[in-house]
Design an enzyme around this catalytic site. Sequence first.
Site, PDB file in Angstrom:
ATOM      1  N   GLU A   1      10.709   7.248 -19.648  1.00  0.00           N
ATOM      2  CA  GLU A   1      10.992   5.886 -19.238  1.00  0.00           C
ATOM      3  C   GLU A   1      10.292   5.579 -17.910  1.00  0.00           C
ATOM      4  O   GLU A   1       9.783   4.489 -17.690  1.00  0.00           O
ATOM      5  CB  GLU A   1      12.509   5.720 -19.106  1.00  0.00           C
ATOM      6  CG  GLU A   1      12.977   4.289 -19.236  1.00  0.00           C
ATOM      7  CD  GLU A   1      14.501   4.170 -19.269  1.00  0.00           C
ATOM      8  OE1 GLU A   1      15.205   5.198 -19.314  1.00  0.00           O
ATOM      9  OE2 GLU A   1      14.980   3.027 -19.239  1.00  0.00           O
TER      10      GLU A   1
ATOM     11  N   GLU B   1      16.457   3.305  -5.210  1.00  0.00           N
ATOM     12  CA  GLU B   1      17.199   4.153  -4.260  1.00  0.00           C
ATOM     13  C   GLU B   1      17.380   5.547  -4.848  1.00  0.00           C
ATOM     14  O   GLU B   1      17.198   6.559  -4.149  1.00  0.00           O
ATOM     15  CB  GLU B   1      18.566   3.538  -3.938  1.00  0.00           C
ATOM     16  CG  GLU B   1      18.497   2.250  -3.117  1.00  0.00           C
ATOM     17  CD  GLU B   1      18.039   1.039  -3.905  1.00  0.00           C
ATOM     18  OE1 GLU B   1      18.143   1.066  -5.147  1.00  0.00           O
ATOM     19  OE2 GLU B   1      17.555   0.068  -3.290  1.00  0.00           O
TER      20      GLU B   1
ATOM     21  N   SER C   1      17.379   3.474 -10.265  1.00  0.00           N
ATOM     22  CA  SER C   1      17.031   2.465  -9.258  1.00  0.00           C
ATOM     23  C   SER C   1      16.048   3.050  -8.243  1.00  0.00           C
ATOM     24  O   SER C   1      15.897   4.275  -8.147  1.00  0.00           O
ATOM     25  CB  SER C   1      18.294   2.021  -8.527  1.00  0.00           C
ATOM     26  OG  SER C   1      18.775   3.093  -7.734  1.00  0.00           O
TER      27      SER C   1
ATOM     28  N   GLN D   1      19.924   1.633 -26.047  1.00  0.00           N
ATOM     29  CA  GLN D   1      20.279   2.830 -25.306  1.00  0.00           C
ATOM     30  C   GLN D   1      21.681   2.677 -24.731  1.00  0.00           C
ATOM     31  O   GLN D   1      21.938   1.726 -23.997  1.00  0.00           O
ATOM     32  CB  GLN D   1      19.263   3.019 -24.184  1.00  0.00           C
ATOM     33  CG  GLN D   1      19.490   4.223 -23.312  1.00  0.00           C
ATOM     34  CD  GLN D   1      18.595   4.163 -22.077  1.00  0.00           C
ATOM     35  OE1 GLN D   1      18.521   3.152 -21.390  1.00  0.00           O
ATOM     36  NE2 GLN D   1      17.903   5.257 -21.804  1.00  0.00           N
ATOM     37  N   GLY D   2      22.571   3.578 -25.075  1.00  0.00           N
ATOM     38  CA  GLY D   2      23.941   3.520 -24.570  1.00  0.00           C
ATOM     39  C   GLY D   2      24.220   4.627 -23.583  1.00  0.00           C
ATOM     40  O   GLY D   2      24.848   5.641 -23.928  1.00  0.00           O
ATOM     41  N   TYR D   3      23.732   4.457 -22.375  1.00  0.00           N
ATOM     42  CA  TYR D   3      23.984   5.439 -21.317  1.00  0.00           C
ATOM     43  C   TYR D   3      25.041   4.910 -20.350  1.00  0.00           C
ATOM     44  O   TYR D   3      26.087   5.481 -20.170  1.00  0.00           O
ATOM     45  CB  TYR D   3      22.700   5.709 -20.524  1.00  0.00           C
ATOM     46  CG  TYR D   3      21.713   6.636 -21.179  1.00  0.00           C
ATOM     47  CD1 TYR D   3      21.755   6.918 -22.535  1.00  0.00           C
ATOM     48  CD2 TYR D   3      20.715   7.245 -20.424  1.00  0.00           C
ATOM     49  CE1 TYR D   3      20.836   7.763 -23.124  1.00  0.00           C
ATOM     50  CE2 TYR D   3      19.794   8.095 -20.994  1.00  0.00           C
ATOM     51  CZ  TYR D   3      19.857   8.353 -22.350  1.00  0.00           C
ATOM     52  OH  TYR D   3      18.934   9.201 -22.905  1.00  0.00           O
ATOM     53  N   SER D   4      24.701   3.755 -19.721  1.00  0.00           N
ATOM     54  CA  SER D   4      25.529   3.245 -18.623  1.00  0.00           C
ATOM     55  C   SER D   4      26.904   2.826 -19.101  1.00  0.00           C
ATOM     56  O   SER D   4      27.088   2.411 -20.249  1.00  0.00           O
ATOM     57  CB  SER D   4      24.854   2.037 -17.975  1.00  0.00           C
ATOM     58  OG  SER D   4      23.539   2.343 -17.632  1.00  0.00           O
TER      59      SER D   4
END
Lengths: 382, 389
Positions: B247, B372, B370, B129-132
């Site tokens: 997810e 948060e 996260s 997965q290439g998100y970040s």
Amino acid sequence: MFSLRQASALAREPDVSAVVEATERFLASASGPACFRQARGDPEAAVDAAAFGRLAEVGLTGALVPEDLGGLGFPAGVAVLLAERLGWSLAREPFVENLVLPYALLLALGNNARAHALLGGMAKGGSVVCVAFQEGAFALPSAEFPVARIEKVGNGLRLRGRKRFVVGARASTHSLVLAPLEGEAALLCVPSGAAGVTRQDKLLADGTFWSDVEFDTVVAEDALIERGASCIAALENALDVANLALSGELYGLQTRILEMTLDYLKTREQFGQPLGAFQALQHRAVNLYTRAQIGRFLLGEAVDATETSAQAQYASRCKARTADSALEIAKEGIQLHGAIGFSDEYDLGLYVKRILVRSAWLGGADFHRRRLESFELAEAAA
Amino acid sequence: MNALAPIDWNSLSDSDFRAELRGFIEAKFPAHLRNHPRRIPRWEDTREWFGTLSAKGWIAPNWPREHGGMGLTASKLLIYFEEVERWGIPRLYDMGLFMFGPVLIRHGTEAQKREYLPKILSGEHRWAQGYSEPGAGSDLASLRTMAIPEDDHYIVNGHKTWSTFLDDATHLFLLACTRNEGRKQDGISLFITPLDVVGIERRLITTIAGHAELGEVFLDNVRIPGANMVGPLHGGWGIAKDLLEFERINNGSPKLGLYALNQLQEYAKRTGLAADPRFAERFTRLRLDLQDQSCAYRHFCSLLKAGRTPGPEVSLLKIWSTETYQRLAELFLEVAGEEGVEADRVDVPGALAALRLYYRSRPATIYSGSSEVQRNLLAKRVLGLPAPK
Ligand SMILES: Cc1cc2nc3c(=O)[nH]c(=O)nc-3n(C[C@H](O)[C@H](O)[C@H](O)COP(=O)(O)OP(=O)(O)OC[C@H]3O[C@@H](n4cnc5c(N)ncnc54)[C@H](O)[C@@H]3O)c2cc1C
């Protein structure tokens, strides 16, 4: 913000400040995360004899040794102050294990000529000593060790048994071994190179080692340093001093993580602002700060109360407090950094792992809380 | 796709289904892979088991049957996870199975489904997965990777990071900007590309557990055919959020915690710790936290099965699941004392799992949104609390 100077009167005494500052200078030039990282998992790194030479130069090998035996004669509280600086710098120098615990043990034996002779050698930086007493998970010493035994043979003493989790064994020229002799506790000084002493090193989470040491060896009679109940009392006392120093180290480690985390919150931006601008994270940071500060003032009092009747209480209070907060700050440090906190390339993890190892040594927080409970019960009964 | 006629596993009673699974796992799972030291073992270690499950038609328990999955109901899916964790089966290359596959089923073209779904099931394609990006973590919409149209292709430039499975992945699905004006969220598209094309470099990142399972992807004038866009142009953000919901449900399954619970329980029995009332009290509390989580998990899964999106509430499941998992691992490491931090055998199968579970559980509250960020979502979208001025 985290200095122990404001928290302890001893820390402000000029000669104490001087040795703490000399240690800081030494650590800044010869220690720190880069050295720690490089030495990780390297079995040779911890046995560097030159390291002890350097420690002797700064005065660390003789800090706790009385002046008439060639040392600087500082009270045990100074060990806490020094350990705090070592922790903050992520020093891998074996301070608590080789420069506090064995010293405190020998000193606690009182007027003992053999102990004094050994201390003299240690102060000069020639002999390096570790203490081998555990055979399983940490418990306070008693005369009833299940496996190790000392018996008289011919004109010597035969020691048989396996000691576990011996920290600092790798660098040591001698081990102080606690084992029963004729039904009472005895303390034996065994040269590391003696025939029948086999060390098995264990790699730890932080990349340092401790050792299991198997003894099946015969030593001369003058290797017997002490026997009787005084061995147990002295070891218990020494473990308190060592736990106080470890608490200082854990405090130094956690405050460094906290500093790194606060810096990160000030610089890393998401959603067009520094992370530290989010109030939810501000409160988290303040919680961590508060936990560290409670430990700070406790430690300050404890430093000033070493070698008093309150020492044992303080030792367990400090260890329980600083181990707990260090573990909490370690976890939160990772979390507040996000993914980079989980990567090995970033130094944070080195401190986290050091905290895991140091907080598990000589009794975790729960052990020390149980001990404090037993103090309470004993007091109530009296 | 598998040759067997699809069976309706849901028509079996729970206990028959469990017995069937257990029998199969115990007979077929390679013993040396049990309680594997890595969070994600390398592909060459698990491909055989992947193939075994695939041949049986059991590799995609969550997919509809018409696409080669088992089409399990939430209760059956839970049984599936319980049996897998009970036997200490490690994580497979499952990004395609749990994340990308379900999205493709929902948003892909017929041609994309025909091309990619069978190869996910067979393990021929392994997805990352290439998100970040370095500057786009929680604030994913600020991503900077650009895709610029050129004839019937897109030219993609950018820098992705923290992609799990990058060590052995063959394909990447990625988010890139396709428009420079307006709301950032309205100018993002989802693309797919093989990783072995010209212009893609990978650099692996080692985790604190010592495993190089994540990585950076550098994209330098990579040509991606227009047919490799998933969903509409500029419509990638909605799909990505959809995917994040899968997810979150996936991370909300009790499987993470179950394994830690099993290992801790075994340790406590073996060492006599189980008889210590102080320990028992803490353990039982965590055991119930995990057990009760299953009810919430079943609820959200059943929404999904009924074709409804689970909605922002699902964040509570992810928070609860990952934080319970961490507390279990922390308790384990604490009670393991000195032995817990001995790392000599951390990579040896069958060794004390406390330290590796501690490492493994840390990032669960960081990835896929996260804790948060989940709390922010719940506060805003579920509780309706006002945003700060
Ligand atoms: C093990 C692992 C696997 C991963 N796998 C993948 C993958 O396969 N593909 C992929 O694309 N990415 C992956 N990631 C990356 C993951 O999605 C990001 O780590 C995540 O989005 C957080 O971004 P960040 O790490 O940049 O942290 P940051 O966004 O910089 O956050 C740092 C800290 O600030 C907090 N924070 C941020 N914003 C707010 C706010 N508004 N309010 C309160 N707190 C806030 C965060 O919660 C965190 O605690 C993975 C990460 C890990 C650790």
